[in-house]
Scaffold this active site. Structure first.
Site, PDB file in Angstrom:
ATOM      1  N   TYR A 186     -34.083  19.782   3.883  1.00  0.00           N
ATOM      2  CA  TYR A 186     -35.128  20.645   3.318  1.00  0.00           C
ATOM      3  C   TYR A 186     -34.590  21.308   2.056  1.00  0.00           C
ATOM      4  CZ  TYR A 186     -38.384  24.487   2.622  1.00  0.00           C
ATOM      5  OH  TYR A 186     -39.286  25.360   2.064  1.00  0.00           O
ATOM      6  N   ASP A 284     -27.360  21.594  -3.397  1.00  0.00           N
ATOM      7  CA  ASP A 284     -28.305  22.679  -3.138  1.00  0.00           C
ATOM      8  C   ASP A 284     -27.565  23.735  -2.327  1.00  0.00           C
ATOM      9  OD1 ASP A 284     -30.281  24.396  -2.401  1.00  0.00           O
ATOM     10  OD2 ASP A 284     -31.584  22.889  -1.469  1.00  0.00           O
ATOM     11  N   LYS A 312     -31.361  33.004  -2.329  1.00  0.00           N
ATOM     12  CA  LYS A 312     -31.096  33.814  -1.145  1.00  0.00           C
ATOM     13  C   LYS A 312     -29.962  34.834  -1.311  1.00  0.00           C
ATOM     14  CE  LYS A 312     -32.944  30.312   2.056  1.00  0.00           C
ATOM     15  NZ  LYS A 312     -34.333  30.648   2.261  1.00  0.00           N
TER      16      LYS A 312
HETATM   17  N1  PLP Z   1     -33.145  24.791  -0.568  1.00  0.00           N
HETATM   18  C1  PLP Z   1     -32.742  25.103   0.665  1.00  0.00           C
HETATM   19  C2  PLP Z   1     -31.521  24.452   1.210  1.00  0.00           C
HETATM   20  C3  PLP Z   1     -33.442  26.038   1.427  1.00  0.00           C
HETATM   21  O1  PLP Z   1     -33.055  26.322   2.660  1.00  0.00           O
HETATM   22  C4  PLP Z   1     -34.579  26.657   0.856  1.00  0.00           C
HETATM   23  C5  PLP Z   1     -35.331  27.665   1.626  1.00  0.00           C
HETATM   24  O2  PLP Z   1     -35.109  27.924   2.777  1.00  0.00           O
HETATM   25  C6  PLP Z   1     -34.970  26.293  -0.429  1.00  0.00           C
HETATM   26  C7  PLP Z   1     -34.224  25.372  -1.119  1.00  0.00           C
HETATM   27  C8  PLP Z   1     -36.177  26.906  -1.055  1.00  0.00           C
HETATM   28  O3  PLP Z   1     -35.920  28.240  -1.391  1.00  0.00           O
HETATM   29  P1  PLP Z   1     -37.121  29.275  -1.571  1.00  0.00           P
HETATM   30  O4  PLP Z   1     -37.668  29.556  -0.213  1.00  0.00           O
HETATM   31  O5  PLP Z   1     -36.467  30.466  -2.218  1.00  0.00           O
HETATM   32  O6  PLP Z   1     -38.115  28.621  -2.454  1.00  0.00           O
END
Ligand code: PLP
Length: 472
Positions: A186, A284, A312
């Site tokens: 994800y 990521d 985050k």
């Molecule tokens: N990438 C990862 C690994 C995530 O866990 C998340 C969100 O949980 C995102 C991207 C997307 O981040 P956002 O919720 O700030 O758009």
């Protein structure tokens, strides 16, 4: 952190990660799990009537009664009124130990006094939005350059946005369009990354030749998927499709399937394969980031990607994210091959929070939360061993989880074989005893700078009580 697997048949995990698999285990009676679950759901609805009523009201204006579908669970989620440190107060007046911590965003704790001070000063003295260059944004970019070893970076407002722009940067840089991602991974809401997020097994073909699953409502473009920890499959796809592929998007440690750690040497080999095929390697680090250690997972694991995305934990609870990496890749923004915009990017309010987090998250402070986490993980290992539970512990830095499988989970197909009845029971057991780990069974807890040994002991004793109930 810690390594096991010596006396087993699976490859050892990267030594900078934690995975302890017990030598033996005994199955748990599924009928007992179902009986306990039924009793716990009854207790949940009896104890949380205020949250139930709130959800009914909220559902009139917000789909599912929540502001992000991740916040929802059936029959309704707990509604929180306020938070301080490591504790939440819900609308029923219950105090809950927060081990979800904003899906890992609240690494410095709720209302951390340093964050509050910096943000209050910005509100009183600086301003909230200039849409011009500012010393505040430049200082933060310099701090991140230094901390995360980045050539250049840009700020955004969410992980999703960072991933979208990072993928575009990779396309502009390589002149290729296709995206390669990890099956089950994800990465937020950008279309290309909606492919095979948590697909049903019947839709995705055989494990050694996975079919990408594209939801009807997204326009994904060309997206290929490979299993995590599978170098042979990666090599095959790169040999077949490498000349079309702009970017491999990967969480260096997968933190959206509970926690799945890399095999020893996996990430270094991924780096090498991407180099050979001219594919941009994008880590990521939205979830790992500072929770993985002072400079994130890439530095901890000793593999340098071309691009990283952050969100985050860097924002102290305010909406801050970034993407950046090698100067030659980020040059696409300088020379106009790629456009990057955003009204709120790097605004002084969020920059104030970012600076506070950067100051608070010293090497010593983060080593402290990691030590607390490891102590809890070890104590949970003892409970697992004592009761011969079909489970094991996994961790990285300030994060940890109990995975309900007697063998390691090394990819999405392994993850699908986890005992989700036990995972649900173990989560709900905590919720009913005022310990909130993240909703969704694919998450992990975060030990923040506000958690104490006593707090973590609560997690362990609650788990021991569950173990007794399972074996009585
Ligand atoms: N990438 C990862 C690994 C995530 O866990 C998340 C969100 O949980 C995102 C991207 C997307 O981040 P956002 O919720 O700030 O758009």
């Amino acid at each position: 952190m810690s390594e096991t697997g010596a006396a087993t048949t699976w490859p050892p995990n990267d030594p900078a990660t934690w995975r302890h698999v017990p030598a033996s285990s005994t199955p748990v009676d599924p009928d007992r799990v179902q009986k306990l679950l039924a009793a716990e759901w009854e207790r949940f609805t009896a104890d949380t009537s205020g949250s139930g009523e709130h959800n009914t009201r909220a559902s009139e204006s917000l789909p599912l009664g929540v502001t992000s579908s991740f916040q929802h669970w059936d029959p309704y989620p707990i509604s929180i009124e306020s938070a301080r440190g490591a504790w939440l107060t819900d609308v029923d007046g219950r105090r809950l130990l927060d081990l979800s911590m904003g899906f890992g965003a609240m690494l410095v704790g709720h209302l951390n006094p340093v964050v509050v001070d910096h943000v209050t000063r910005a509100l009183n003295e600086t301003g909230t939005l200039f849409v011009t260059p500012s010393p505040q944004a430049t200082e933060m970019s310099e701090r991140y350059q230094e901390r995360f070893g980045l050539g250049m970076l840009r700020f955004t407002n969410s992980g999703t946005e960072s991933l979208m722009y990072a993928v575009r940067a990779a396309r502009a840089y390589t002149g290729r369009k296709a995206v390669l991602k990890i099956e089950g991974g994800y990465h937020g809401g950008y279309d290309a990354l909606q492919v095979s997020v948590k697909p049903a097994l019947e839709d995705i073909g055989p494990a050694d030749n996975p079919i990408p699953e594209v939801p009807f409502d997204v326009e994904a473009g060309d997206v290929y998927v490979v299993a995590y920890n599978d170098l042979e499959m990666l090599e095959r796809v790169l040999c077949e499709r490498g000349s079309e592929i702009a970017v491999l998007v990967i969480e260096p440690v997968v933190e959206n399937l509970s926690i799945v750690v890399p095999d020893e040497g996996y990430l270094a080999a991924v780096r090498e394969a991407c180099d050979r095929h001219g594919v941009v390697l994008l880590f990521d680090e939205v979830k790992t980031g500072l929770t993985a250690g002072y400079a994130g997972a890439a530095q901890r694991l000793g593999v340098q990607p071309d691009l990283i995305t952050l969100a985050k934990s860097i924002g102290g609870g305010l909406p801050l994210a970034a993407f950046g990496g090698k100067r030659e890749v980020m040059e696409v923004v300088v020379d106009g091959r790629m456009a990057h915009f955003g009204t709120y990017n790097g605004n002084p309010l969020v920059m104030a929070a970012a600076k506070a987090v950067d100051e608070i998250c010293t090497r010593e402070a983060l080593a402290g939360v990691e030590a607390l986490n490891e102590k809890a993980l070890s104590a949970l290992d003892e409970v697992i061993a004592t009761y011969e539970l079909p489970a094991h512990t996994v961790g990285l830095g300030a994060k940890g989880c109990v995975t309900w499988s007697p063998t390691p989970v090394r990819n999405y197909r392994d993850y699908k074989a986890v005992d989700f009845g036990l995972a649900e029971l173990s989560w709900l057991w905590g919720v009913n005893r005022n310990i909130l780990t993240p909703p969704g069974l694919d998450e992990q807890w975060l030990v923040s700078l506000a958690h104490t040994t006593d707090d973590m002991d609560l997690l362990v004793s609650d788990f021991a009580e569950l173990a007794r109930a399972l074996r009585d």
